[in-house]
Scaffold this motif. Structure first.
Motif, PDB file in Angstrom:
ATOM      1  N   UNK A  97      47.328   1.783  57.856  1.00  0.00           N
ATOM      2  CA  UNK A  97      48.463   1.391  58.533  1.00  0.00           C
ATOM      3  C   UNK A  97      48.967   2.684  59.099  1.00  0.00           C
ATOM      4  N   UNK A  98      49.783   2.667  59.821  1.00  0.00           N
ATOM      5  CA  UNK A  98      50.440   3.973  60.834  1.00  0.00           C
ATOM      6  C   UNK A  98      51.903   4.253  60.516  1.00  0.00           C
ATOM      7  N   UNK A  99      52.370   5.249  60.619  1.00  0.00           N
ATOM      8  CA  UNK A  99      53.675   5.679  60.780  1.00  0.00           C
ATOM      9  C   UNK A  99      54.085   6.709  62.108  1.00  0.00           C
ATOM     10  N   UNK A 100      54.924   6.798  62.894  1.00  0.00           N
ATOM     11  CA  UNK A 100      54.639   7.680  63.744  1.00  0.00           C
ATOM     12  C   UNK A 100      56.282   8.251  63.878  1.00  0.00           C
ATOM     13  N   UNK A 101      56.251   9.621  64.181  1.00  0.00           N
ATOM     14  CA  UNK A 101      57.899  10.001  64.629  1.00  0.00           C
ATOM     15  C   UNK A 101      57.733  10.958  65.944  1.00  0.00           C
ATOM     16  N   UNK A 102      58.510  10.561  66.788  1.00  0.00           N
ATOM     17  CA  UNK A 102      58.488  11.292  67.927  1.00  0.00           C
ATOM     18  C   UNK A 102      59.097  12.731  67.676  1.00  0.00           C
ATOM     19  N   UNK A 103      58.343  13.743  68.314  1.00  0.00           N
ATOM     20  CA  UNK A 103      58.801  15.248  67.954  1.00  0.00           C
ATOM     21  C   UNK A 103      59.541  16.113  69.110  1.00  0.00           C
ATOM     22  N   UNK A 128      63.231   8.069  72.220  1.00  0.00           N
ATOM     23  CA  UNK A 128      64.023   9.125  71.566  1.00  0.00           C
ATOM     24  C   UNK A 128      63.393   9.945  70.861  1.00  0.00           C
ATOM     25  N   UNK A 129      63.810  11.172  70.864  1.00  0.00           N
ATOM     26  CA  UNK A 129      63.310  12.170  69.786  1.00  0.00           C
ATOM     27  C   UNK A 129      63.632  11.857  68.611  1.00  0.00           C
ATOM     28  N   UNK A 130      62.984  12.038  67.482  1.00  0.00           N
ATOM     29  CA  UNK A 130      63.281  11.567  66.263  1.00  0.00           C
ATOM     30  C   UNK A 130      62.957  10.145  65.856  1.00  0.00           C
ATOM     31  N   UNK A 131      62.667   9.259  66.711  1.00  0.00           N
ATOM     32  CA  UNK A 131      62.386   7.955  66.488  1.00  0.00           C
ATOM     33  C   UNK A 131      61.325   7.783  65.717  1.00  0.00           C
ATOM     34  N   UNK A 132      61.245   6.689  64.859  1.00  0.00           N
ATOM     35  CA  UNK A 132      59.964   6.655  63.937  1.00  0.00           C
ATOM     36  C   UNK A 132      59.669   4.950  64.291  1.00  0.00           C
ATOM     37  N   UNK A 133      58.351   4.845  63.895  1.00  0.00           N
ATOM     38  CA  UNK A 133      57.677   3.397  63.990  1.00  0.00           C
ATOM     39  C   UNK A 133      57.061   3.425  62.837  1.00  0.00           C
ATOM     40  N   UNK A 134      56.530   1.993  62.262  1.00  0.00           N
ATOM     41  CA  UNK A 134      55.744   1.690  61.364  1.00  0.00           C
ATOM     42  C   UNK A 134      54.925   0.489  61.888  1.00  0.00           C
TER      43      UNK A 134
END
Length: 153
Positions: A100-106, A8-14
């Motif tokens: 550590x990582x944090x991502x967001x689907x653009x 999903x666009x806007x989804x984030x993950x750490x």
């Protein structure tokens, strides 16, 4: 399995926890980026780094290790990547840091030439143990689209 359609666009993950060791910083630098400030405390002390620091390319490699582990844990149908955009090394990474990582689907789109795959664009941010962002980039990941008959996740 998590396919392109499940993202999903806007989804984030750490995710991730990568301890940066002195031995690994030096070993990477000796092989791939043998600049003095990645190899020697004395040389690094004479630079703006102030002390031995990891190569930016090593920071990328450590991030990739965390990302591949995350992809595997979530059973993502990853097909690699055509590249990254906007790579920025913001702060030095030092031995003793833990990343550590944090991502967001653009955004995402199905490939025009290869409809069996989609392209997912995400912003990756890498932080140290003090929540200081040390690196950021935009990834372009290739993901398999859901095969006919495959169950939705």
């Amino acid at each position: 399995m998590q396919y392109f359609e499940d993202i999903a666009v806007g989804a984030t993950a750490a995710f991730g926890s990568y301890p940066v060791t002195r031995d690994e910083v030096i070993a990477f630098a000796e092989k791939y980026d043998p600049q003095p400030f990645h190899l020697s405390d004395e040389a690094a002390a004479k630079t703006h780094f102030g002390r031995l620091s990891a190569s930016g390319w090593h920071s990328c490699a450590m991030t990739m290790a965390m990302l591949v582990e995350h992809i595997g844990e979530h059973r993502q149908a990853s097909l690699g990547s055509p590249g990254i955009d906007e790579l920025k090394w913001l702060k030095p990474v030092y031995p003793g840091d833990t990343l550590r990582c944090v991502t967001e689907v653009l955004g995402k789109r199905v490939s025009a030439s290869r409809p069996e795959m989609g392209i997912v664009k995400s912003r990756m941010q890498v932080f140290n143990q003090d929540d200081v962002m040390v690196m950021t980039f935009v990834s372009n990941a290739l993901m398999q689209t859901r095969p006919t008959g495959a169950p939705a996740s």
